[in-house]
Design a protein around this motif. Structure first.
Motif, PDB file in Angstrom:
ATOM      1  N   CYS B 293       0.838  -1.197   0.000  1.00 46.67           N
ATOM      2  CA  CYS B 293       0.000   0.000   0.000  1.00 46.67           C
ATOM      3  C   CYS B 293       0.868   1.240   0.000  1.00 46.67           C
ATOM      4  O   CYS B 293       1.853   1.326   0.744  1.00 46.67           O
ATOM      5  CB  CYS B 293      -0.888   0.004   1.252  1.00 46.67           C
ATOM      6  N   GLU B 294       0.493   2.187  -0.859  1.00 46.40           N
ATOM      7  CA  GLU B 294       1.086   3.506  -0.766  1.00 46.40           C
ATOM      8  C   GLU B 294       0.056   4.380  -0.087  1.00 46.40           C
ATOM      9  O   GLU B 294      -1.038   4.574  -0.620  1.00 46.40           O
ATOM     10  CB  GLU B 294       1.435   4.033  -2.152  1.00 46.40           C
ATOM     11  N   ARG B 309      -5.281   9.060   1.534  1.00 41.05           N
ATOM     12  CA  ARG B 309      -5.265   8.467   0.193  1.00 41.05           C
ATOM     13  C   ARG B 309      -4.523   7.148   0.274  1.00 41.05           C
ATOM     14  O   ARG B 309      -3.406   7.118   0.807  1.00 41.05           O
ATOM     15  CB  ARG B 309      -4.479   9.360  -0.767  1.00 41.05           C
ATOM     16  N   GLY B 310      -5.106   6.108  -0.264  1.00 32.71           N
ATOM     17  CA  GLY B 310      -4.413   4.828  -0.209  1.00 32.71           C
ATOM     18  C   GLY B 310      -4.506   4.095  -1.537  1.00 32.71           C
ATOM     19  O   GLY B 310      -5.584   3.940  -2.102  1.00 32.71           O
ATOM     20  N   VAL B 344     -11.558  10.769   2.009  1.00 37.57           N
ATOM     21  CA  VAL B 344     -10.803   9.527   1.804  1.00 37.57           C
ATOM     22  C   VAL B 344     -10.892   9.113   0.349  1.00 37.57           C
ATOM     23  O   VAL B 344     -11.988   9.111  -0.240  1.00 37.57           O
ATOM     24  CB  VAL B 344     -11.361   8.394   2.691  1.00 37.57           C
ATOM     25  N   SER B 345      -9.772   8.805  -0.255  1.00 37.34           N
ATOM     26  CA  SER B 345      -9.838   8.175  -1.574  1.00 37.34           C
ATOM     27  C   SER B 345      -8.928   6.957  -1.578  1.00 37.34           C
ATOM     28  O   SER B 345      -7.819   6.999  -1.028  1.00 37.34           O
ATOM     29  CB  SER B 345      -9.479   9.165  -2.676  1.00 37.34           C
ATOM     30  N   VAL B 346      -9.435   5.861  -2.125  1.00 33.31           N
ATOM     31  CA  VAL B 346      -8.665   4.626  -2.167  1.00 33.31           C
ATOM     32  C   VAL B 346      -8.654   4.097  -3.597  1.00 33.31           C
ATOM     33  O   VAL B 346      -9.566   4.396  -4.385  1.00 33.31           O
ATOM     34  CB  VAL B 346      -9.248   3.537  -1.232  1.00 33.31           C
ATOM     35  N   SER B 347      -7.631   3.331  -3.910  1.00 36.86           N
ATOM     36  CA  SER B 347      -7.646   2.630  -5.190  1.00 36.86           C
ATOM     37  C   SER B 347      -7.132   1.220  -4.959  1.00 36.86           C
ATOM     38  O   SER B 347      -6.393   0.965  -4.000  1.00 36.86           O
ATOM     39  CB  SER B 347      -6.775   3.356  -6.216  1.00 36.86           C
ATOM     40  N   VAL B 348      -7.581   0.319  -5.815  1.00 37.02           N
ATOM     41  CA  VAL B 348      -7.189  -1.083  -5.697  1.00 37.02           C
ATOM     42  C   VAL B 348      -6.692  -1.558  -7.046  1.00 37.02           C
ATOM     43  O   VAL B 348      -7.308  -1.286  -8.079  1.00 37.02           O
ATOM     44  CB  VAL B 348      -8.390  -1.952  -5.248  1.00 37.02           C
TER      45      VAL B 348
END
Ligand code: FES
Ligand code: FES
Lengths: 165, 764
Positions: B293-294, B309-310, B344-348
């Motif tokens: 994870c960044e 942000r992840g 919050v923003s996440v990406s996978v």
């Protein structure tokens, strides 16, 4: 054609004769020939301790011993420690301390602990941990197992005192 | 003689299953024997990525005692693929696993052939006589495009990408006083239940029926899947659950063998047993974790969190199995944790490699997410000069803010909110338990050659999700009670817990209750045990059935005794009227069938939460870590059996510590698994972590179910990496060491310490 060998041994106090291939392990002989399925296999390479039985008083990994090596020996399995209606002191302590969850590792831990306490009923916590660290359990985290074995010591001390008289 | 007057729910009742396990009379799948039973062994790929040129089974087939060698060619028609059980995203479809390799293998351990023989020894001997010719392709061991892509449809080996979030993270980051970005990772490991997998399949040709024993977890789902693959009706198959030696998420999903062994039994019309050995277990059962994870955080200079942000990267292995993308999706969803972070923003990104496929393992995604976030919080606190307890206290969601919505972090899931709780109170309790006030001056101090560190990790954790569970209760003619439930039992003590619930409602003594579970023969429909749902869902279904059965019993007794229901009570295995007249339960059950079905439907998740705290020492000369004290505090809403909940928590902490220090599936650059034995794959033993405590609280019951229970099987593991790694990092902060990656093995810590020293030669 597979060659079989007759092996004469004592299992849980009774004389037994089995006929096995030379490559058969003691675990497989106990489980398949004598239908004593309390002894479990978790790795078949001597690491997990689930297969531990007591041979002439010593805890032994039955997956690493050939059945033919048990010729003339006295073998005790978990089934000798007490049946479901008459649990022995170690078994009772395990139940009281919730020292088992899935129960798969339990027979090997009970036999290991029984061999230990029969020899050293006053084993201290460090000694118990040390001996039990040869048995893997994935459910309990070991803490209740050690507590249960500590509690069962008194019953073994009694036995030893009796034997000394 | 009987203690029914005392309620059992809420008490540490001794377990009803223990006597059989303690006496060696449990019944596990390898304990089963059948007349005419044959034994199966599976040939697995020895290379990671290759085209299969040819498979020659003739020599194996000629061996005495060998009955069949089954390869893809024998399956006929299209090779069935393993379905996506959870979140069946269309993007994953091309990556599903065929039940046997036909023309390509994609990981070491992939099934290529099944030998069925008179004994397991003969079957294993015959494996060596099968000649497979491969044309090797380059192995894929990490993220990114490779010379030989694993799947024609994805030349970059990526199977899924999405982003999600709430608020406006970009704006939050643009306006923040302080921003920090770090990269973290958790290594590939697995659950390692002590019993390996196993199946016994029996085909009855006269009735064209199949019985498969050794099933668990989601037997009803697996029956549907198997029926489709074998072109049988669901009712032609029974999946039977017997004793199970631990599951922890990995056991009981539909695996290739769940098709291959029944297929072999039908083909040969003989019972066929297959027991996995430990080596194949390590290369065949689902692996898990393996997430990087960044993670970036935006804060005010006083430590108030403004944005997160992840970017989550997940190595899925060679195929997408039943659990789909649950691991990375939950790793992303739980990044914000129990904190008030408005943006919050996440990406996978999930990518495919030539390794064993990944599925869920206890606390999937949460173990990872909590480690990433809690580590970063400690780094922030250090930068901003704020105490690590204070920064958490400041940002934890307060009770007044609950329910707190966390919608939109998983694009394909509906809205969800943290439900009940007092996160701050539980946090303060953990500080008290670890002795934070007295010990925090030890942070980083060198005493007798070792450095001390104390770490904290807060978490929130979902459980108990629907859709539904069923139970059927029957009062037997001897006055005893039989409970049948769709939940599966995998060694957690569920029989006892369900028995306690029924005992209280029906005033029937605990030792007169029998619990049947999991098997498809018991009920028309069941849903199984996953996502910490067995007590919440199964327990509530049993409660519903017990209430209905109680009404039926009283009604029947009312006819008998000529008194209205309202004057009747159940006591001492009799129904007793206010005037003293009574009739025994056995008599009532003999007159008429007394049974009731119960059900519980609920799609609202409930969230348990808590804080872990660890006090460790690190020996800077060796990198060895010792845990001096560890406490996990969790609010589970309601504990039906506190001893069982406590046992689960302690067991989970130790499993988690294994994930921090030992458990590691190591692959080389050819994607060969290097440690497929228990001698090489290390897990905790009794002497590793003797000082641990778990404090289970019942502060705020769940509102989603009548028991008030929240999931309790996973809270013990989800914050272990977070708290422990923070403690290790705190111990080594004076040396300039930061922790980003697990596992924390002595050589790795030693290397970090040495590198830090080389950078700043003056640090001691
Ligand atoms: S089965 Fe013998 S030690 Fe594991
Ligand atoms: S009780 Fe399950 S492995 Fe020990």
């Amino acid at each position: 054609m597979t060659r079989t060998v007759a092996v004469h041994l004592t299992v849980n106090g009774a004389a037994a004769t089995i006929s096995v291939e030379p490559r058969t392990t003691l675990t497989d002989a106990l489980r398949n020939e004598l239908r004593l399925t309390g002894t479990h296999l978790g790795c078949e390479h001597g690491v997990c301790g689930a297969c531990t039985v007591i041979v002439d008083g010593a805890a032994v990994r039955s997956c690493l011993m050939l059945a033919v090596q048990a010729e003339g020996r006295d073998v005790r399995t978990v089934e000798s420690l007490g049946d479901a209606a008459h649990l022995g002191p170690l078994q009772l302590a395990f139940r009281k301390h919730h020292a088992l969850q899935c129960g798969f590792c339990t027979p090997g831990i009970l036999t290991t602990a029984h061999a230990l306490l029969s020899e050293e009923p006053d084993a201290d916590e460090d000694r118990i941990r040390d001996v039990i660290s040869g048995n893997l359990c994935r459910c309990t985290g070991y803490i209740p197992i050690v507590a249960a074995i500590m509690e069962a010591r008194s019953a073994y001390l009694g036995v030893q005192a009796e034997a000394a008289q | 003689m009987n203690n029914v007057s005392q309620l059992l729910v809420g008490h540490p009742v001794e377990r009803m299953e223990d006597a059989r396990f303690l006496s060696g009379s449990g019944l596990f799948v390898d304990d089963l024997e059948r007349d005419g039973m044959l034994h199966a062994a599976i040939l697995r790929s020895s290379i990671a990525h290759a085209d299969i040129v040819s498979i020659d089974t003739s020599a194996a087939l000629r061996m005495p005692g060998v009955h069949a060698v089954i390869t893809a060619a024998d399956i006929g028609g299209e090779i069935p693929v393993i379905p996506l059980r959870l979140a069946p995203l269309p993007e994953f479809e091309p990556f599903r696993q065929p039940v046997i390799a036909a023309d390509k293998v994609r990981y070491v351990g992939e099934p290529i052939a099944v030998v069925v023989a008179d004994s397991r020894a003969i079957a294993e001997d015959a494996l060596e006589a099968i000649d497979v010719q491969f044309e090797a392709l380059s192995a894929v061991t990490g993220r990114g495009a490779t010379e030989d892509a694993l799947f024609a449809c994805a030349d970059d080996n990526v199977s899924l990408r999405y982003s999600a979030g709430f608020g406006d993270a970009d704006a939050a980051f643009a306006n923040a006083d302080y921003v920090r970005t770090e990269r973290f990772s958790v290594q590939r490991h697995t659950a390692l239940p002590m019993e390996t997998r196993g199946l016994l399949a029996e085909w009855d040709s006269s009735s064209a029926r199949l019985i498969v024993t050794g099933a668990t977890k989601v037997t009803f789902y697996n029956r549907r899947a198997l029926a489709k693959m074998l072109d049988l009706g669901q009712d032609d198959i029974d999946l039977i659950e017997i004793d199970v030696g631990g599951g922890f998420g990995v056991r009981g999903e539909f695996y290739p063998e769940d098709f291959l062994i029944p297929f072999a039994a039908r083909k040969l019309a003989r019972p066929v047993k297959w027991i996995e050995d430990r080596r194949e277990h390590l290369m065949a059962i689902n692996h898990s974790r393996d997430v990087a994870c960044e993670l970036s955080i935006a804060c005010r200079s006083d430590g108030t969190m403004l944005g997160l942000r992840g970017a989550v990267f997940s190595d899925m292995g060679a195929y997408i199995r039943t659990n789909g993308g649950v691991v990375p999706a939950k790793a992303a969803q739980f990044l914000p944790g129990p904190y008030r972070i408005p943006n919050v923003s996440v990406s996978v990104e999930t990518f495919m490699t030539s390794k064993t496929p990944v599925g869920t393992y206890r606390g999937p995604g949460r173990f990872e997410a909590n480690f990433f976030r809690e580590r970063l919080i400690d780094m922030v606190a250090l930068d901003l000069g704020i105490d690590v307890a204070e920064i958490r206290r400041k940002n934890l969601i307060t009770e007044a803010e609950l329910p707190y919505p966390i919608d939109g972090l998983v694009p394909y899931e509906g809205p969800t909110s943290y439900d009940t709780g007092n996160y701050v109170e539980v946090f303060e309790r953990a500080l008290l338990e670890i002795g934070w006030r007295d010990k925090c001056h030890l942070q980083g101090r060198l005493i007798d050659g070792v450095r001390h560190g104390i770490g904290l990790g807060c978490f929130v954790e979902s459980g108990g999700a629907g859709p539904k569970e069923n139970a059927a209760l029957t009062l037997e003619r001897d006055g005893s009670l039989t409970i049948a439930v769709g939940s599966s039992v995998l060694g957690q003590g569920l029989e006892t817990v369900l028995g306690q619930i029924a005992a209280d409602t029906l005033s029937i003594p605990f030792d007169r209750i029998r619990v049947l579970h999991g098997s498809t023969t018991l009920l028309d429909e069941g849903f199984g045990t996953y996502h910490s749902r067995a007590v919440v869902m199964g327990g509530s279904a049993v409660l519903d059935a017990a209430k209905k059965l109680r009404e039926k019993i009283l009604e029947q007794a009312a006819n008998h005794l000529g008194r209205p229901n309202s004057e009747l009570t159940i006591a001492d295995q009799h129904v007793v009227a206010a005037n003293g007249a009574s009739v025994s339960l056995a008599a009532l059950a003999t007159e008429q069938v007394l049974s009731a079905d119960g059900t519980f439907a609920n799609t609202t998740r409930t969230y348990s939460y808590g804080t872990h705290a660890a006090h460790v020492t690190v020996d800077p000369r060796t990198g060895r870590v010792e845990i001096l004290d560890y406490v996990a505090v969790e609010d589970v809403g309601r504990a039906i059996n506190p001893a069982i909940v406590h046992g689960q928590a302690i067991g989970a902490i130790v499993q988690g510590l294994g994930g921090v220090f030992f458990d590691h599936l190591v692959y080389d650059e050819e994607a060969q698994l290097l440690n497929a034995s228990l001698a090489d794959y290390l897990v905790p033993t009794a002497s590793d972590f003797p000082r641990l405590r778990a404090v289970t609280l019942e502060l705020r019951p769940s509102l989603t179910n009548p028991l008030g229970a929240k999931g309790a099987g996973e809270g013990g593991i989800v914050a272990v990496a977070a708290a422990t790694a923070n403690a290790v990092a705190a111990a080594l902060t004076p040396l300039g060491v930061e922790i980003h990656h697990l596992p924390l093995t002595p050589p790795r810590l030693w290397r970090l310490i040495k590198d830090a020293r080389d950078r700043t030669p003056t640090a001691a």
